[in-house]
Structure formats: structure tokens, C-alpha cells
Design an enzyme around this catalytic site. Structure first.
Site, short mmCIF file in Angstrom:
data_model
loop_
_atom_site.label_atom_id
_atom_site.label_comp_id
_atom_site.label_asym_id
_atom_site.label_seq_id
_atom_site.Cartn_x
_atom_site.Cartn_y
_atom_site.Cartn_z
N CYS A 283 36.66 14.80 37.10
CA CYS A 283 36.38 15.89 38.04
C CYS A 283 35.91 15.39 39.39
CB CYS A 283 35.36 16.86 37.45
SG CYS A 283 33.84 16.09 36.87
N HIS B 272 29.46 17.65 35.69
CA HIS B 272 30.63 18.33 36.23
C HIS B 272 30.51 18.30 37.75
CE1 HIS B 272 34.19 20.67 36.21
NE2 HIS B 272 33.65 21.78 36.69
N ASP C 252 36.49 25.17 41.78
CA ASP C 252 36.33 24.45 40.52
C ASP C 252 37.69 24.41 39.85
OD1 ASP C 252 35.77 23.43 38.03
OD2 ASP C 252 34.21 24.88 37.52
#
Length: 222
Positions: A24, A80, A98
Site C-alpha cells: 500500500c 495501512h 484508499d
């Protein structure tokens, strides 16, 4: 992280974004560059903020995540990374990008907090989320990862890496991801004030806030 087709608004073609499951931080790095290049963000990325979500236990629950096999999309990540856009002038709400969320892309920050962070959900203290907020112009020149965190003790990949070369910082640093994702309770601001908000524009590692301060923090960025 999930690889399924992502929702998007017609003005943004998410299929053109790099998305490697479980990477990520690199996905957000490349997303930030793309938003700047495509004119969706300021050319210098000054309206973008990279946000690392983690805690001391490396166990952060988030909902509405595509990698989940649960109906509510809950996942327990070690960390994250997302991108928050606060357009200049303050006339519009902050937006969250996201790439692993089932929400619309981008989503209003208030919606993201309510649906994904769910601060009203009662959690044990070890699962409390903290947010390291880094100004994108600083992050995009200073971030580096040689992906060592994705190898086991025998040198095997825990998840297949991206096909492009590892990201090297402008000063030649080859790995500093750990500096961003190491987040401790002692790092967090006690209160969100003008001086602390201003520090995000100068500090390499930004500032750390608690999960109940996210909307307040971005409301103070004009």
C-alpha cells in the site's frame, strides 16, 4: 490486498493506477505522483497528505476493505497507507484516496472515518489506531523502500513484489519505510493546535495523531 476492480468516479480512471496487493505504501506513492501529473491535485502535491495507519502492536482494524472475506469488509492490518487531499481554499471537504477500500474513490473524509475507521466502535486499547500524516511534497522526495519487510528469514517473498524497480529517495536512501510505519502512543499529539498542524509542512516524518483527531486535524488546514 485486494486486486478486484475498484470503484471510481467517471473523472478518474482507477484502472490506470498501479496497485500491487500488500504494498500500500508504494501504491500511494505512485498514486500521489499520478494525481499531480493528471491535474487532479496540485502539480507539486501541496494539497496531498500521505497517512500511515498503525500502532505499537501492528494490529489495526479497518472496515470496508476489499481484501476482507467478511460482509463488513473488516481487516486487521499491521499497517495501512492512504492519501488525503485537502484542496486549497478550504471550500471543499477533505477527500480520502484508499485504493483498497470498497467505498467510492475518492471518499469524503467524514464518510471514510465513519465507515472505515469507525471510532465509535469500542476497541481494546491495543487496537487503537494512530495516524502519521506526512505532507506529500516531503514524502515523494524522501520515501524509499527496498521491500525487505516483505521477505522472511530465508529471503522468500511473503507477497509478490511490484514489477517495477524499488523506490529510492532523492538523496539516495534505499530504505526508510520502517521510520514511517513505526508509530507509538508517545508520538501522538495530545491536542491538535495550529503549531502542531503547521509542523506537518516541515517535518520529514510529519506528525502523529489519534483516531479521534483526524477530521479535526484536516479542518485546520486551509
Amino acid at each position: 490486498m485486494a486486486t478486484s476492480t475498484l470503484e471510481s468516479k467517471p473523472s478518474f480512471d482507477i484502472s490506470q493506477c498501479h496497485h500491487t496487493p500488500f504494498y500500500c505504501e508504494e501504491n500511494v506513492y505512485l498514486l500521489g505522483k499520478k494525481l499531480c501529473k493528471d491535474g487532479i491535485a496540485e502539480a507539486d502535491g501541496s494539497d496531498l497528505f500521505v497517512v500511515f495507519i498503525s500502532n505499537e502492536k501492528k494490529q489495526v482494524p479497518l472496515w470496508r476493505q476489499r481484501a476482507s472475506n467478511r460482509a463488513d469488509g473488516a481487516v486487521l492490518w499491521d499497517y495501512h497507507v492512504i492519501c488525503v487531499q485537502r484542496k486549497k481554499g478550504g471550500g471543499s471537504a477533505p477527500l480520502v484516496w484508499d485504493l483498497d477500500s470498497s467505498l467510492s474513490l475518492p471518499s469524503p473524509l467524514a464518510t471514510y472515518v465513519s465507515e472505515t475507521v469507525r471510532p465509535s466502535f469500542s476497541l481494546f486499547s491495543e487496537y487503537q489506531r494512530f495516524f502519521r500524516i506526512v505532507h506529500a511534497p516531503i514524502f515523494l522526495v524522501g520515501f524509499a523502500s527496498d521491500r525487505r519487510h516483505m521477505k522472511d528469514s530465508a529471503g522468500n517473498w511473503s507477497a509478490e513484489p511490484p514489477t517495477y524497480d524499488p523506490i529510492v529517495a532523492q538523496d539516495g536512501t534505499v530504505h526508510n519505510l520502517n521510520e514511517y510505519m513505526e508509530i507509538h502512543l508517545s508520538d501522538a499529539l495530545k491536542t491538535v493546535e495550529a503549531d502542531s498542524v503547521g509542523a506537518v509542512f516541515t517535518e520529514k516524518l510529519g506528525v502523529v495523531i489519534g483516531e479521534n483527531q483526524l477530521e479535526e486535524f484536516f479542518s485546520q488546514i486551509s
